[in-house]
Design a protein around this motif. Structure first.
Motif, mmCIF file in Angstrom:
data_model
loop_
_atom_site.group_PDB
_atom_site.id
_atom_site.type_symbol
_atom_site.label_atom_id
_atom_site.label_comp_id
_atom_site.label_asym_id
_atom_site.label_seq_id
_atom_site.Cartn_x
_atom_site.Cartn_y
_atom_site.Cartn_z
ATOM 1 N N PHE A 521 0.821 -1.202 0.000
ATOM 2 C CA PHE A 521 0.000 0.000 0.000
ATOM 3 C C PHE A 521 0.860 1.259 0.000
ATOM 4 O O PHE A 521 1.872 1.334 0.687
ATOM 5 N N ASP A 522 0.419 2.233 -0.780
ATOM 6 C CA ASP A 522 1.130 3.507 -0.865
ATOM 7 C C ASP A 522 0.824 4.317 0.391
ATOM 8 O O ASP A 522 -0.218 4.958 0.500
ATOM 9 N N SER A 523 1.738 4.302 1.340
ATOM 10 C CA SER A 523 1.489 4.933 2.632
ATOM 11 C C SER A 523 1.475 6.457 2.545
ATOM 12 O O SER A 523 1.145 7.134 3.509
ATOM 13 N N SER A 524 1.831 7.018 1.388
ATOM 14 C CA SER A 524 1.807 8.468 1.240
ATOM 15 C C SER A 524 0.379 8.992 1.095
ATOM 16 O O SER A 524 0.136 10.184 1.247
ATOM 17 N N LYS A 525 -0.551 8.127 0.796
ATOM 18 C CA LYS A 525 -1.940 8.563 0.666
ATOM 19 C C LYS A 525 -2.492 8.950 2.036
ATOM 20 O O LYS A 525 -2.330 8.222 3.009
ATOM 21 N N GLN A 526 -3.147 10.096 2.092
ATOM 22 C CA GLN A 526 -3.726 10.561 3.344
ATOM 23 C C GLN A 526 -5.188 10.130 3.407
ATOM 24 O O GLN A 526 -6.021 10.596 2.626
ATOM 25 N N ILE A 527 -5.470 9.255 4.354
ATOM 26 C CA ILE A 527 -6.808 8.679 4.478
ATOM 27 C C ILE A 527 -7.230 8.719 5.937
ATOM 28 O O ILE A 527 -6.457 8.341 6.827
ATOM 29 N N ALA A 545 -12.019 7.594 4.496
ATOM 30 C CA ALA A 545 -12.515 8.795 3.826
ATOM 31 C C ALA A 545 -11.356 9.647 3.331
ATOM 32 O O ALA A 545 -10.355 9.830 4.027
ATOM 33 N N THR A 546 -11.497 10.137 2.116
ATOM 34 C CA THR A 546 -10.626 11.182 1.595
ATOM 35 C C THR A 546 -11.520 12.319 1.133
ATOM 36 O O THR A 546 -12.749 12.248 1.252
ATOM 37 N N GLU A 587 -6.145 15.180 -2.576
ATOM 38 C CA GLU A 587 -5.546 16.153 -1.666
ATOM 39 C C GLU A 587 -6.280 16.083 -0.332
ATOM 40 O O GLU A 587 -7.442 15.652 -0.273
ATOM 41 N N TRP A 588 -5.608 16.501 0.733
ATOM 42 C CA TRP A 588 -6.256 16.468 2.034
ATOM 43 C C TRP A 588 -7.242 17.632 2.155
ATOM 44 O O TRP A 588 -7.190 18.596 1.392
ATOM 45 N N PHE A 589 -8.171 17.522 3.077
ATOM 46 C CA PHE A 589 -9.201 18.539 3.264
ATOM 47 C C PHE A 589 -8.578 19.887 3.623
ATOM 48 O O PHE A 589 -7.579 19.955 4.358
#
Length: 782
Positions: A521-527, A545-546, A587-589
């Motif tokens: 898993f791409d841990s750079s994704k912000q979830i 949720a993103t 992108e993050w909120f």
């Protein structure tokens, strides 16, 4: 005048003509075809996802006005070259057919146009007599008045028989070539064009030579008329004929069944992303193959588009066996929620001004009557930040927060979310409401997370305003556009800042990198994500949720059987991240600054800082957070120069007394907290030469309040002991234990006392050597 005079002179003829005209006008039924059709669903790009056979056992797709040009050309060249020129019948063809039939003494040739064939199809292919032909001719001309040529050819294409139980071009294209009709080649189009000529005699798998001859003859005609070139012809005649029907796609079978209940026999375009759906199906299949080894049979996955509030992927269940209820659509079925409701409690407390993200909450043994919540690892940290309690999904802090916040208050927030399975009053659920005491379903939970994500997005995009219909139902119908309602300056359920801070906490959940399932898993994704596990290991949840997507996963057994290892983080979360891996990065909120205020926060306690807090930090908190109380854990104490003892003017000169801020937790919290926090310094005791009252605090670790205690017997048949525990702030204190006014023991340093007690009511009194006393009542039952 001439017409009027004629009518007067020939009344009977006029009446007859008028009657015939009226009969002609109304001789054609309003609806030509009334037979049941298949329910057909497609993706948002019109790709076939699945179909259900019609109730009469025929694969008959709903009427389609769009006919591919290749097939239309082949059909006209084979069946009716003068289709666009005649009024519904072709006199020359009729004459030739009549002549040939008279010579043969039986019906050998029909001479019917496509229009006449439509009429015959609508009349269930009645016997081909001359009288029936006359009827067809009359009705055909009437049909030409009612509909355009294109409509007539579409009626033929949707209702012609193509052999076996296949009716209509669309069904035939999928059954024989496994693709939609617009993608057919010239050879494939020609094959289907000649099939209805004798569908009972010639169809794929039967009389292949005759079918090949007919097809190639038509292709030759297309070449001769220069409709196709020689190269196309040569390649077309080399194409093989289909040998047997293909099974129709069943990419979203449970969604198909759901739509069929409301739109039976209709053609429905959905919001499903076919590529993503296929990828998620594969992910579910892979995990099912692993989970079934542990007798875990059912998986459901839902993916929502936050902006459009549309369903992108719908996996109602895994491809398990019928005995394991593979046909059950778990997405809308009530299941025990486990910890999946905890973020709603966290957001509600932020929203109401009862909590700040880093505020310390107690994590100590807790009793509410006979109810004793426990953390998953059965350990305690003494005190943790609310943010950490949520990200680690700690049960004890959650229950204590719920008790402090108010059960009815939290229940009211959940009702606003319209969780349809939350049907009981709050007292029915009790304090287990946030730990899995209630039921909900994957649809409602994903819907709520999507609405929360969308609240932040809309707030930042619309000048800090909310939409009144933000918490609405998602849709899987492509023709339905979500109406978010009017804009408002008032929040709908949670304010944007409380949701943002909740997602910030959920974003910090640690992924177990040692687990093989997570390594790709791409841990750079912000979830922002949360798992849940129901009591008895019956349900495993994971929802993420993103800014753009919501992914929800449920894993378990549809019949409710629990299994070891059926835990959210182990069974559901790996599927969640496999699905997110197929989604575009988000992108993050954006931080909703208009709903936030920057204030000083006490670094150690997470409360609003006071002058006594030595370490402070500036943080943006929700505006409602300004109502929270200031830090209660920092006190000014008088110590000597070494800071090892408390002193006062009775034992130390005033100019040598040092005033220092001290971080002090209550005894029970301190007892567990200092094991996890080696740099925590307990409040020093008073120096021996100091006069005045020495404050010592003690508290029961177990039991913490009046409670009913059940003492089971061990394997030897002997009753287990009850272990009483007390925490004292002074490590040198001596405690004296009394049970029902009888002295039973003395303890030093570690204040644990084990005793066998019979069934009955007991009052436990503990006194220290400074004269302080605590008391607790218990009821023992066997």
């Amino acid at each position: 005048m001439k017409i009027t005079n004629y009518i007067k002179r020939h009344k009977k003829k006029t009446i007859l003509v008028v009657f015939l005209l009226i009969f002609y006008v109304f001789c054609l039924p309003n609806k030509l075809f009334t037979k049941p059709t298949s329910t057909v669903i497609t993706s948002k790009n019109n790709e076939l996802l699945g179909a259900l056979i019609a109730t009469d056992g025929q694969w008959r797709f709903p009427h389609n006005d769009s006919i591919p040009q290749k097939f239309k050309t082949c059909l006209i060249q084979f069946e009716d070259e003068y289709f666009y020129k005649h009024p519904g019948f072709n006199p020359i063809s009729i004459f030739k057919a009549l002549k040939q039939n008279l010579q043969a003494g039986s019906v050998k040739r029909g001479g019917s146009t496509i229009t006449q064939q439509v009429i015959r199809l609508s009349r269930d292919n009645k016997s081909r007599t001359y009288f029936e032909k006359v009827k067809e001719l009359i009705l055909a001309t009437r049909l030409e008045f009612r509909f355009s040529k294109e409509k007539i050819i579409s009626l033929w294409s949707s209702n012609a028989p193509f052999g076996g139980n296949v009716v209509g071009l669309d069904a035939a294209s999928w059954r024989y070539f496994n693709r939609k009709s617009s993608d057919l080649s010239w050879a494939e189009s020609a094959t289907l064009a000649v099939l209805p000529n004798a569908p009972n005699l010639i169809y794929p798998g039967k009389n292949q030579k005759r079918l090949l001859v007919k097809r190639n003859r038509l292709l030759k005609k297309l070449l001769t008329k220069k409709i196709i070139d020689s190269l196309t012809y040569e390649l077309s005649v080399l194409e093989e004929l289909p040998q047997k029907p293909y099974a129709l796609p069943q990419i979203t079978p449970h969604l198909l069944q759901k739509i069929n209940r409301k739109k039976k026999g209709e053609f429905v375009k959905t919001t499903i992303n076919k590529k993503l759906q296929t990828q998620v199906n594969s992910i579910v299949d892979n995990h099912y193959n692993t989970l079934k080894n542990n007798e875990i049979s059912n998986i459901s996955v839902l993916v929502l588009d936050v902006e459009k509030r549309q369903v992108l992927t719908y996996v109602g269940n895994s491809k398990t066996s019928k005995i394991n209820q593979k046909d059950v659509d778990v997405i809308d079925k009530p299941r025990s929620t486990g910890s999946i409701l905890k973020p709603f409690l966290y957001a509600a407390m932020l929203d109401s001004g009862d909590l700040l993200p880093n505020m310390l909450v107690a994590d100590v043994p807790t009793h509410f009557g006979s109810y004793q919540p426990e953390n998953f690892d059965k350990k305690y940290a003494g005190a943790v930040s609310a943010k950490l309690a949520l990200s680690k999904s700690l049960n004890v802090p959650t229950v204590r927060m719920l008790q402090s916040f108010g059960l009815e208050k939290f229940h009211h927030y959940l009702q606003k979310l319209k969780l349809r399975d939350l049907k009981k009053d709050p007292n029915y659920y009790g304090l287990t409401l946030a730990l899995g005491g209630a039921e909900s379903n994957l649809w409602d939970l994903c819907k709520s997370y999507a609405s929360m994500a969308s609240t932040i997005n809309h707030f930042t995009e619309n000048s800090s305003r909310y939409f009144k219909n933000e918490f609405c139902e998602p849709t899987f119908y492509a023709d339905k556009k979500i109406d978010f309602g009017e804009k408002s300056s008032e929040k709908i359920i949670f304010d944007a800042a409380s949701i943002y801070l909740t997602f910030e906490s959920l974003k910090n959940v640690n992924r177990p990198n040692a687990d093989q399932n997570w390594k790709f898993f791409d841990s750079s994704k912000q979830i922002a994500w949360k798992t849940g596990t129901s009591f008895g290991f019956r349900d495993a949840w994971a929802i993420g949720a993103t800014k753009d997507y919501i992914v929800g996963v449920w894993v378990g057994n549809a019949d409710g059987e629990g299994r070891p290892g059926l835990v959210g983080v182990q069974a559901a979360a790996p599927i969640l991240f496999d699905v997110f891996d197929k989604l575009p990065n988000s992108e993050w909120f954006e931080k909703p600054f208009d709903e936030m205020t920057e204030i000083e926060i006490c670094t150690k306690s997470g409360y609003r800082a006071t002058d006594n807090c030595e370490e402070k930090t500036l943080q943006f908190v929700q505006n409602a957070g300004l109502k929270t109380k200031p830090c209660p854990y920092h006190f000014l104490v008088n110590v000597d120069a070494s800071e090892n003892y408390q002193v006062n003017t009775s034992c130390e000169n005033f100019d040598k007394i040092k005033q220092k801020s001290w971080f002090v937790l209550p005894p029970l919290m301190e007892y567990y907290y200092k094991d996890k926090n080696p740099f925590y310094k307990s409040l020093p005791k008073f120096r021996n030469d100091c006069l005045g009252e020495v404050k010592n605090a003690m508290k029961f670790i177990y039991p913490t309040e009046k409670s009913i205690i059940f003492l089971p017997k061990n394997f030897d048949g002997k009753k287990n002991e009850i272990v009483l525990k007390v925490a004292h702030s002074n490590t040198e204190s001596i405690l004296y234990w009394y049970i029902n006014n009888e002295f039973v023991a003395t303890t030093k340093e570690t204040h644990n006392y084990a005793i066998n007690l019979k069934s009955g009511n007991y009052v436990i009194v503990v006194t220290d050597n400074f004269g302080n006393q605590i008391k607790q009542e218990i009821i023992i039952k066997e």
